[in-house]
Motif scaffolding. Structure first.
Motif, PDB file in Angstrom:
ATOM      1  N   ILE A  29       4.352  -1.162   9.931  1.00 29.13           N
ATOM      2  CA  ILE A  29       4.535  -0.813   8.517  1.00 29.13           C
ATOM      3  C   ILE A  29       3.205  -0.315   7.957  1.00 29.13           C
ATOM      4  CG2 ILE A  29       5.121  -1.737   6.234  1.00 29.13           C
ATOM      5  CD1 ILE A  29       6.719  -3.951   7.742  1.00 29.13           C
ATOM      6  N   SER A  30       3.235   0.810   7.254  1.00 23.70           N
ATOM      7  CA  SER A  30       1.991   1.294   6.637  1.00 23.70           C
ATOM      8  C   SER A  30       1.867   0.841   5.189  1.00 23.70           C
ATOM      9  CB  SER A  30       1.916   2.818   6.710  1.00 23.70           C
ATOM     10  OG  SER A  30       2.992   3.426   6.007  1.00 23.70           O
ATOM     11  N   HIS A  31       2.998   0.700   4.489  1.00 22.92           N
ATOM     12  CA  HIS A  31       2.940   0.291   3.076  1.00 22.92           C
ATOM     13  C   HIS A  31       4.366  -0.018   2.627  1.00 22.92           C
ATOM     14  CE1 HIS A  31       1.407   0.969  -1.274  1.00 22.92           C
ATOM     15  NE2 HIS A  31       0.837  -0.114  -0.768  1.00 22.92           N
ATOM     16  N   ALA A  32       4.507  -0.769   1.537  1.00 24.62           N
ATOM     17  CA  ALA A  32       5.834  -1.046   0.982  1.00 24.62           C
ATOM     18  C   ALA A  32       5.692  -1.420  -0.484  1.00 24.62           C
ATOM     19  CB  ALA A  32       6.531  -2.173   1.753  1.00 24.62           C
ATOM     20  N   THR A  33       6.793  -1.289  -1.227  1.00 22.89           N
ATOM     21  CA  THR A  33       6.777  -1.599  -2.656  1.00 22.89           C
ATOM     22  C   THR A  33       8.179  -1.949  -3.136  1.00 22.89           C
ATOM     23  OG1 THR A  33       6.170  -0.761  -4.858  1.00 22.89           O
ATOM     24  CG2 THR A  33       7.136   0.820  -3.340  1.00 22.89           C
ATOM     25  N   PHE A  34       8.258  -2.768  -4.183  1.00 23.67           N
ATOM     26  CA  PHE A  34       9.529  -2.990  -4.878  1.00 23.67           C
ATOM     27  C   PHE A  34       9.930  -1.726  -5.625  1.00 23.67           C
ATOM     28  CE2 PHE A  34       8.643  -7.740  -5.160  1.00 23.67           C
ATOM     29  CZ  PHE A  34       9.799  -8.138  -4.499  1.00 23.67           C
ATOM     30  N   SER A  35      11.235  -1.519  -5.779  1.00 20.21           N
ATOM     31  CA  SER A  35      11.707  -0.547  -6.774  1.00 20.21           C
ATOM     32  C   SER A  35      11.412  -1.116  -8.163  1.00 20.21           C
ATOM     33  CB  SER A  35      13.205  -0.299  -6.609  1.00 20.21           C
ATOM     34  OG  SER A  35      13.933  -1.511  -6.816  1.00 20.21           O
ATOM     35  N   CYS A  36      11.528  -0.275  -9.195  1.00 21.91           N
ATOM     36  CA  CYS A  36      11.132  -0.720 -10.532  1.00 21.91           C
ATOM     37  C   CYS A  36      11.969  -1.891 -11.026  1.00 21.91           C
ATOM     38  CB  CYS A  36      11.191   0.435 -11.526  1.00 21.91           C
ATOM     39  SG  CYS A  36      12.852   1.099 -11.797  1.00 21.91           S
ATOM     40  N   ASP A  37      13.224  -2.023 -10.559  1.00 20.27           N
ATOM     41  CA  ASP A  37      14.062  -3.138 -10.991  1.00 20.27           C
ATOM     42  C   ASP A  37      14.031  -4.298  -9.997  1.00 20.27           C
ATOM     43  OD1 ASP A  37      15.476  -2.056  -8.897  1.00 20.27           O
ATOM     44  OD2 ASP A  37      17.293  -1.616 -10.048  1.00 20.27           O
ATOM     45  N   SER A  38      13.182  -4.187  -8.978  1.00 21.19           N
ATOM     46  CA  SER A  38      13.011  -5.229  -7.958  1.00 21.19           C
ATOM     47  C   SER A  38      14.274  -5.518  -7.162  1.00 21.19           C
ATOM     48  CB  SER A  38      12.490  -6.539  -8.589  1.00 21.19           C
ATOM     49  OG  SER A  38      11.224  -6.354  -9.169  1.00 21.19           O
ATOM     50  N   GLN A  39      15.216  -4.568  -7.140  1.00 19.20           N
ATOM     51  CA  GLN A  39      16.436  -4.752  -6.368  1.00 19.20           C
ATOM     52  C   GLN A  39      16.310  -4.181  -4.962  1.00 19.20           C
ATOM     53  OE1 GLN A  39      19.241  -6.544  -7.791  1.00 19.20           O
ATOM     54  NE2 GLN A  39      17.397  -6.969  -8.947  1.00 19.20           N
ATOM     55  N   LEU A  40      15.354  -3.266  -4.757  1.00 21.42           N
ATOM     56  CA  LEU A  40      15.135  -2.639  -3.455  1.00 21.42           C
ATOM     57  C   LEU A  40      13.684  -2.818  -3.040  1.00 21.42           C
ATOM     58  CD1 LEU A  40      16.926   0.804  -4.095  1.00 21.42           C
ATOM     59  CD2 LEU A  40      17.922  -1.225  -2.996  1.00 21.42           C
ATOM     60  N   VAL A  41      13.455  -2.692  -1.739  1.00 22.40           N
ATOM     61  CA  VAL A  41      12.088  -2.599  -1.204  1.00 22.40           C
ATOM     62  C   VAL A  41      12.020  -1.318  -0.383  1.00 22.40           C
ATOM     63  CG1 VAL A  41      10.372  -3.590   0.348  1.00 22.40           C
ATOM     64  CG2 VAL A  41      11.692  -5.083  -1.167  1.00 22.40           C
ATOM     65  N   VAL A  84       5.241  20.654  11.879  1.00 24.81           N
ATOM     66  CA  VAL A  84       4.196  19.719  11.461  1.00 24.81           C
ATOM     67  C   VAL A  84       3.861  18.788  12.615  1.00 24.81           C
ATOM     68  CG1 VAL A  84       3.706  17.767   9.934  1.00 24.81           C
ATOM     69  CG2 VAL A  84       4.767  19.826   9.031  1.00 24.81           C
ATOM     70  N   SER A  85       2.591  18.472  12.729  1.00 24.62           N
ATOM     71  CA  SER A  85       2.140  17.599  13.803  1.00 24.62           C
ATOM     72  C   SER A  85       2.880  16.265  13.768  1.00 24.62           C
ATOM     73  CB  SER A  85       0.635  17.342  13.659  1.00 24.62           C
ATOM     74  OG  SER A  85       0.226  16.252  14.457  1.00 24.62           O
ATOM     75  N   SER A  86       3.158  15.736  14.934  1.00 18.25           N
ATOM     76  CA  SER A  86       3.856  14.446  15.020  1.00 18.25           C
ATOM     77  C   SER A  86       2.974  13.302  14.554  1.00 18.25           C
ATOM     78  CB  SER A  86       4.309  14.197  16.461  1.00 18.25           C
ATOM     79  OG  SER A  86       3.177  14.184  17.327  1.00 18.25           O
ATOM     80  N   ASN A  87       1.686  13.589  14.349  1.00 24.11           N
ATOM     81  CA  ASN A  87       0.778  12.532  13.880  1.00 24.11           C
ATOM     82  C   ASN A  87       0.845  12.331  12.376  1.00 24.11           C
ATOM     83  OD1 ASN A  87      -0.227  11.995  16.444  1.00 24.11           O
ATOM     84  ND2 ASN A  87      -1.731  13.658  16.307  1.00 24.11           N
ATOM     85  N   VAL A  88       1.521  13.222  11.657  1.00 29.72           N
ATOM     86  CA  VAL A  88       1.601  13.089  10.201  1.00 29.72           C
ATOM     87  C   VAL A  88       2.541  11.937   9.848  1.00 29.72           C
ATOM     88  CG1 VAL A  88       2.334  14.214   8.061  1.00 29.72           C
ATOM     89  CG2 VAL A  88       1.100  15.531   9.795  1.00 29.72           C
ATOM     90  N   HIS A  89       2.089  11.072   8.973  1.00 29.63           N
ATOM     91  CA  HIS A  89       2.895   9.910   8.588  1.00 29.63           C
ATOM     92  C   HIS A  89       2.490   9.450   7.195  1.00 29.63           C
ATOM     93  CE1 HIS A  89      -0.763   8.341  10.578  1.00 29.63           C
ATOM     94  NE2 HIS A  89      -0.726   7.442   9.606  1.00 29.63           N
ATOM     95  N   PRO A  90       3.352   8.677   6.525  1.00 27.98           N
ATOM     96  CA  PRO A  90       3.006   8.172   5.194  1.00 27.98           C
ATOM     97  C   PRO A  90       2.018   7.013   5.274  1.00 27.98           C
ATOM     98  CG  PRO A  90       5.241   7.496   5.779  1.00 27.98           C
ATOM     99  CD  PRO A  90       4.751   8.374   6.889  1.00 27.98           C
ATOM    100  N   LEU A  91       1.030   7.055   4.398  1.00 24.21           N
ATOM    101  CA  LEU A  91       0.050   5.971   4.303  1.00 24.21           C
ATOM    102  C   LEU A  91       0.332   5.056   3.113  1.00 24.21           C
ATOM    103  CD1 LEU A  91      -3.226   7.983   5.017  1.00 24.21           C
ATOM    104  CD2 LEU A  91      -2.039   6.436   6.570  1.00 24.21           C
ATOM    105  N   VAL A  92       0.906   5.618   2.052  1.00 22.33           N
ATOM    106  CA  VAL A  92       1.180   4.835   0.841  1.00 22.33           C
ATOM    107  C   VAL A  92       2.533   5.239   0.281  1.00 22.33           C
ATOM    108  CG1 VAL A  92      -1.159   4.271   0.084  1.00 22.33           C
ATOM    109  CG2 VAL A  92      -0.228   6.516  -0.419  1.00 22.33           C
ATOM    110  N   ILE A  93       3.143   4.314  -0.438  1.00 19.98           N
ATOM    111  CA  ILE A  93       4.440   4.565  -1.063  1.00 19.98           C
ATOM    112  C   ILE A  93       4.395   3.992  -2.474  1.00 19.98           C
ATOM    113  CG2 ILE A  93       5.502   2.443  -0.178  1.00 19.98           C
ATOM    114  CD1 ILE A  93       8.078   4.130   0.312  1.00 19.98           C
ATOM    115  N   ALA A  94       5.005   4.694  -3.431  1.00 18.18           N
ATOM    116  CA  ALA A  94       4.992   4.265  -4.831  1.00 18.18           C
ATOM    117  C   ALA A  94       6.396   4.422  -5.400  1.00 18.18           C
ATOM    118  CB  ALA A  94       3.990   5.080  -5.648  1.00 18.18           C
ATOM    119  N   ALA A  95       6.785   3.493  -6.286  1.00 15.54           N
ATOM    120  CA  ALA A  95       8.119   3.530  -6.902  1.00 15.54           C
ATOM    121  C   ALA A  95       8.013   4.010  -8.338  1.00 15.54           C
ATOM    122  CB  ALA A  95       8.750   2.143  -6.862  1.00 15.54           C
ATOM    123  N   HIS A  96       8.996   4.803  -8.752  1.00 19.57           N
ATOM    124  CA  HIS A  96       9.036   5.285 -10.140  1.00 19.57           C
ATOM    125  C   HIS A  96       9.207   4.090 -11.084  1.00 19.57           C
ATOM    126  CE1 HIS A  96      10.432   7.345 -13.758  1.00 19.57           C
ATOM    127  NE2 HIS A  96       9.983   8.479 -13.233  1.00 19.57           N
TER     128      HIS A  96
END
Length: 1138
Positions: free
Chosen positions: A1025-1037, A1070-1082
């Motif tokens: 896992i590189s990063h994770a966050t709650f959705s704004c209503d905390s119903q999803l991750v 796109v290179s296969s090395n590209v990946h998400p480092l951070v995630i943000a919820a609206h």
């Protein structure tokens, strides 16, 4: 007086002092009321110059302003009296007694009599209380100690006891700068100009005998007489060390009199606002000549564009949900374009089963509606899906703890009505005020999870209103009742903190507010009296008459700058008025009410622009700036004479009570879109308790459902629903008739053929790569602004990127969306927000940032000093804390933006006060660098996480460590030595999400334990896992992985419901090395999130509009996606979780 004019007075005071105009200095101090010179006051008291002492004090307070002031004047006059007696000057003593001390007789007649009896004594020291009175000099010194304490405690002297920190001869410096600037504008500048006057603009010779500009047009002098001449810069800087702040309520607090108190006339008076919003912001003025003048401020080019009258110093203790000011064309705030944007279309019709008395929309989940009724029922509706999630009938939770009067009242008449329902500012609690003694506070944990939190036997008789507030950084419940009192309770424990007495009639409503570092409460009573209270025991500060007298409520506009009240008299005359806060009188009265209202009119405000009220079987709307009725609608008929109304936070929905126990939901175009997103959504099985092992209705439960339906049709209307509820629903009385069709649908369509929702193609979701024209290697940090219409990123090379969405035909809200591309925004100056990288390689540093609550400032670091940036101008306001150690994580205190928690790479956490530039505490408990910090304002704790995989809980009052726990890394897993562990609080502020490369877990902060269903461990075949966050209503991750996948989990049990594969958003080349480092919820759209990638790209994701959400959670019997131990063998694969 504008804030710049106030600052000019300080510059003049400094100039007069430097020029030795001593008497004039103190005269100006007294006349302006801006600065109380304690040294001068002490000298005059020591010298016994009593007339000058009182004259000087009169510039700041009067005898009867408050108890502190009364005590100050009493001590001075008593000392003067005793000195006269000590000199055996009886005639002078009598004169002082009659002229100076008699005023206190009305407050304490016995004390006045005792003072008078001193005249009969040969030596007043014969009085036992005065036996230790020494000589005059020592007595004055002892009195001064007491006076200084009283002055420092007196709210009228707040922020007037310290002179601003100015460089020497600041006024001369500014004048020299002005002259230099004028000289640069000369057409034929001379090398050594001879400047002989300041009365006119400087010019090196004017051809043809042209006259110099009149002094009236001089930029420095010409603006002084004009209140709006200077833009309001005083409150603009982020951390003003000693900027004088007007005392809130001063205009209301001073007793009505023909003699204006100097402190009021000096411009510091009321205080419920410095320059008015219309003057200072809607029509910002600049001096009449030379419009290109750049005022001496780091933020001058931003002033006229500000959408909020307060800088970060003014938002220090603001509650979480206070909204910024919004004006068309400026900043992030959404505004209505025209009356067409009012919610006028009937979009939903609901039936509560009993008559709605009070309603309130959730502050975050804006389609959740809380309802209280005339028979004591409390309902919670998801108006989008028309589903009632919760129904609670009135019941005393613990009768044994109730007072005897309450038990007797319930025994005589058990019928109880709800007078008020209201959410706490963050939506984690809601309160219910009943017509009999009781207040009940529930905690809300999402979906239908509502739990009993507090029951308070609050008042004798009815509890007429309740509200939440945050005095002293602590959430409180404020109640008022028939017993003529207002009470303040601790929202966590139910402990009573204050009782305010002084009303002579039942108290009808309360309105807590915050202004200029002062927390206060307005209250109204049935005799029409308005009073105001600070959180102390010194009594009411206000006593005014409300238009309409009888039943009056008060409310502020969303930005907190304008105060309104709505009242109905016993004769049925209704009034909505706006108050002039600086004067304590009515500013404007709105027209259009029925001559005799049939009931008590309720009102609400929205979007800093509109007022609405239920009157004459309709809803009436006004523009706040126009007293004439804007429009009136009947919502397709069927409304009572005075319907109850309530806007949601964005003003897109309006709930209106209707006849026959109905509720109508009115919507504008944005509201209709919001509701439409629910129409195709099936029942979310994650709401069902885990004890419901199979969502297939058995014959027994089907019979129960039929019984419930029959009971409802027979008119029992859910009153007996608790007898036939779904098992395991935490006691919620949701009858089976409401749920049965949805559960049948789920059982037929989902439980047998459910499989994980896989998104493999771009056509299966909405995604948007944001435009980029700056060279950045990778995105290290990512956040949405609190307003929801911009995304801020911090790249690994220490540069910040800001994307803003604009209102358009395709995007009427101006919010972030994957449908419309935003602008990569830069100020006109073209500067970049770039962190300090002195002596550091930013690519190797640990970047971090935190955003202020009103989106005005960002605190950021990339291995070097911490920088404070202005988000509108991108200018660096200040830098501090040079490494080592370097900052690795930043978090603003939730109630005080001048306090920040700074995680360091040396494993410590520093609690830093920016205003005074001081480290208040240094917390030690981790062994490696800090990687996460999160505050809970409900529990008053700070949770920290480190690269050592350790969690610590700290008390945020005294900063003691309360608990600590290490994450359990699955056996056989190897993790990087500096693996990040992140923490984020759930919306309930009690649970928090823990993110580690090997696992997701949801802990309870009070116990620092992770319940078994709330952990998900990465299968051995899965990428970290590189990063994770709650959705704004905390119903999803939302979780991102190093293989470029994104997985969506139900937060209730961390079961996987959707996987987004890289092929759906990354091009094939796109290179296969590209990946998400951070995630943000609206912050407002629960199904929207953004990714920051290792190639410098940022992507925004939303589900297809036809789907409306990310997949469907698996039925309880299908696969255990969560486990306390790592999966073994085949069960460790994703396939097993499907």
């Amino acid at each position: 007086m504008s804030s710049l004019s106030r600052e000019l007075v300080f510059l003049i005071l400094q100039f007069l002092d430097e020029e030795k105009f001593k008497e004039t200095v103190h005269k100006l101090e007294q006349e302006s009321g801006f600065f109380f010179n304690m040294k001068y006051f002490e000298d005059e008291v020591h010298s016994g110059n009593w007339d000058e002492v009182e004259k000087y004090l009169s510039g700041f307070t009067k005898v009867d302003d408050n108890r502190y002031s009364m005590k100050i004047f009493f001590e001075i006059r008593k000392q003067k009296y005793l000195e006269a007696l000590d000199k055996h000057d009886r005639s002078k003593a009598v004169d002082i007694l009659v002229k100076d001390l008699k005023v206190f007789a009305t407050f304490n007649e016995e004390l006045f009599k005792e003072i008078t009896q001193l005249l009969t004594l040969e030596n007043f020291r014969e009085n036992e209380q005065l036996s230790k009175y020494g000589d005059t000099k020592s007595a004055r010194a002892i009195m001064l100690v007491e006076l200084k304490k009283l002055i420092e405690a007196n709210p009228l002297f707040r922020d007037k006891l310290q002179f601003p920190n100015l460089k020497n001869s600041r006024l001369r410096t500014l004048i020299n700068q002005s002259l230099n600037w004028q000289h640069q504008l000369c057409k034929n500048p001379r090398p050594n100009p001879d400047i002989k006057t300041l009365f006119v603009d400087h010019s090196c010779g004017q051809p043809n005998g042209a006259r110099a500009p009149s002094p009236a047009n001089n930029p420095l002098l010409g603006s002084l007489p004009k209140a709006g001449g200077f833009p309001p810069l005083g409150a603009h800087g982020p951390f003003q060390p000693t900027a004088p702040v007007p005392a809130p309520l001063a205009g209301w607090m001073s007793n009505p009199s023909t003699v204006t108190h100097p402190a009021v006339s000096g411009g510091g008076a009321i205080g419920l606002g410095a320059p008015s919003i219309p003057a200072a912001l809607k029509h910002p003025r600049t001096p009449p000549t030379n419009p290109s003048v750049d005022y001496p401020s780091g933020d001058s080019d931003h002033v006229a564009k500000r959408t909020r009258p307060m800088g970060i110093s003014d938002e220090v203790n603001l509650p979480v949900n206070v909204l910024p000011v919004s004006f068309p064309g400026h900043g992030h705030g959404q505004t209505f374009n025209a009356p067409d944007d009012l919610p006028k279309t009937v979009a939903r019709s609901l039936n509560q089963g009993s008559s709605p008395m009070s309603m309130d929309f959730h502050p975050v989940q804006q389609t959740l509606l809380l309802v209280g009724t005339n028979v004591g029922d409390v309902g919670l509706w998801e108006v989008g899906s028309r589903e009632r999630l919760v129904l609670r009938n009135f019941k005393v939770w613990d009768l044994s703890t109730c007072s005897m009067p309450l038990q007797a009242a319930l025994g005589k008449d058990p019928v109880v009505s709800v007078n008020r329902v209201i959410w706490s500012p963050d939506g984690s609690l809601f309160g219910v005020a009943y017509s009999r003694h009781i207040v009940q506070i529930y905690s809300y944990h999402g979906g239908d999870d509502v739990r009993q939190h507090l029951e308070i036997d609050a008042h004798v008789g009815g509890v007429n209103d309740l509200a939440f507030s945050n005095p002293n950084k602590q959430l409180c419940v404020i109640t008022c009742g028939d017993d003529k009192t207002i009470k303040v309770w601790d929202a966590a424990t139910g402990t009573k903190q204050y009782t305010f007495e002084g009303h002579e009639a039942p108290v009808y409503s309360v309105c807590p507010h915050y202004k200029e570092n002062i927390q206060f409460i307005f209250s109204t009573a049935l005799d029409g009296k308005i009073k105001a209270w600070l959180y102390d025991n010194l009594g009411s500060r206000v006593d005014y008459e409300a238009p309409g007298r009888w039943c009056t409520t008060m409310a502020y506009s969303a930005d907190g700058t304008r105060l309104f009240s709505c009242g109905t008299s016993k004769e049925g005359e209704s009034h909505i008025v706006e108050w002039n806060e600086s004067e304590g009188n009515v500013k404007r009265s709105y027209l259009g009410f029925r001559k005799r209202s049939l009931g008590v009119v309720q009102f609400d405000t929205t979007k800093n622009r509109f007022l609405a009220a239920g009157d004459d079987f309709s809803i009436k709307f006004w523009d706040m700036d126009n007293v004439q009725l804007l429009t009136s609608i009947d919502a397709d008929g069927g409304l009572p004479a005075s319907p109850r109304i309530r806007f949601n936070k964005d003003g897109t929905l309006l709930a209106v009570s209707a006849n026959e126990n109905g509720i109508k939901i009115l919507a504008n175009s944005d509201g209709l879109r919001l509701l439409r997103s629910f129409e195709n959504l099936s029942y979310d099985a994650s709401r069902a308790s885990e004890t419901v092992t199979k969502p297939i209705i058995s014959p027994i439960s089907a019979a129960a459902a039929a019984a419930a339906a029959a009971a409802t049709s027979a008119g029992l209307a859910d009153r007996n629903a608790s007898m036939v509820t779904i098992p395991g629903m935490n006691g919620d009385a949701r009858n089976m008739g409401d749920v049965k069709p949805r559960i049948n649908e789920e059982s037929n369509d989902k439980s047998k053929i459910w499989k994980l929702t896989e998104i493999n193609e771009p056509s299966q979701c909405r995604s948007l790569r944001l435009p980029e024209n700056l060279r950045v290697n990778k995105i290290s940090r990512l956040i949405y602004t609190n307003s929801g219409n911009a995304i801020l990123a911090l790249a690994s090379n220490a540069i910040h990127l800001l994307w803003k969405w604009q209102r358009s035909d395709r995007n009427s809200t101006g919010k972030a969306t994957a449908n419309v591309s935003p602008q990569l925004w830069q100020p006109s100056s073209g500067i970049l927000m770039t962190n300090d990288i002195t002596d550091t390689n930013p690519e190797e540093a640990v970047p971090c940032f935190a955003l202020s609550k009103n989106d005005s400032y960002v605190m950021s670091a990339s291995g070097g000093k911490i920088s404070l940036f202005n988000m509108m101008t991108f200018k660096t306001m200040t830098t501090f804390m040079p490494p080592p150690p370097a900052a690795t994580f930043l978090a603003f205190h939730p109630q005080d933006n001048n306090i920040i928690a700074i995680g360091m790479d040396d494993s410590t956490i520093q609690i830093y006060n920016v205003r005074v530039d001081e480290v208040k505490s240094k917390l030690k408990g981790h062994s490696k660098r800090i990687t996460g910090l999160a505050f809970s304002h409900v529990l008053n704790v700070l949770v920290s996480s480190g690269a050592d995989a350790q969690l610590c809980v700290w008390n945020s009052d005294g900063w003691e460590k309360q608990k600590t726990r290490f994450l359990q890394v699955p056996p056989g897993r190897t993790t990087t030595g500096q693996s990040d562990t992140r923490v984020q609080f759930h919306q309930d502020q009690i649970q928090f999400l823990v993110v580690h490369e090997t696992q997701l877990a949801i802990y309870e902060a009070t116990k620092l334990e992770c319940p078994c269903p709330k952990q998900w461990v990465t299968p051995e075949s899965s990428a970290p896992i590189s990063h994770a966050t709650f959705s704004c209503d905390s119903q999803l991750v939302y979780a991102s992985f190093l293989d470029a996948t994104v997985r969506v989990f139900s937060a209730q049990n961390l079961r996987l419901r959707c996987r987004i594969n890289p092929s759906s958003y990354l091009p094939a080349n796109v290179s296969s090395n590209v990946h998400p480092l951070v995630i943000a919820a609206h912050p407002q759209e629960s199904n929207q999130f953004a990714l920051g990638l290792s190639d410098g790209g940022v992507h925004v994701f939303e589900p297809l509009e036809s789907e409306g959400k990310w997949g469907v959670p698996p039925p309880a019997e299908n696969g255990s996606a969560s486990s306390a131990a790592p999966p073994v063998g085949p069960s460790g694969s994703d396939q097993a979780q499907r």
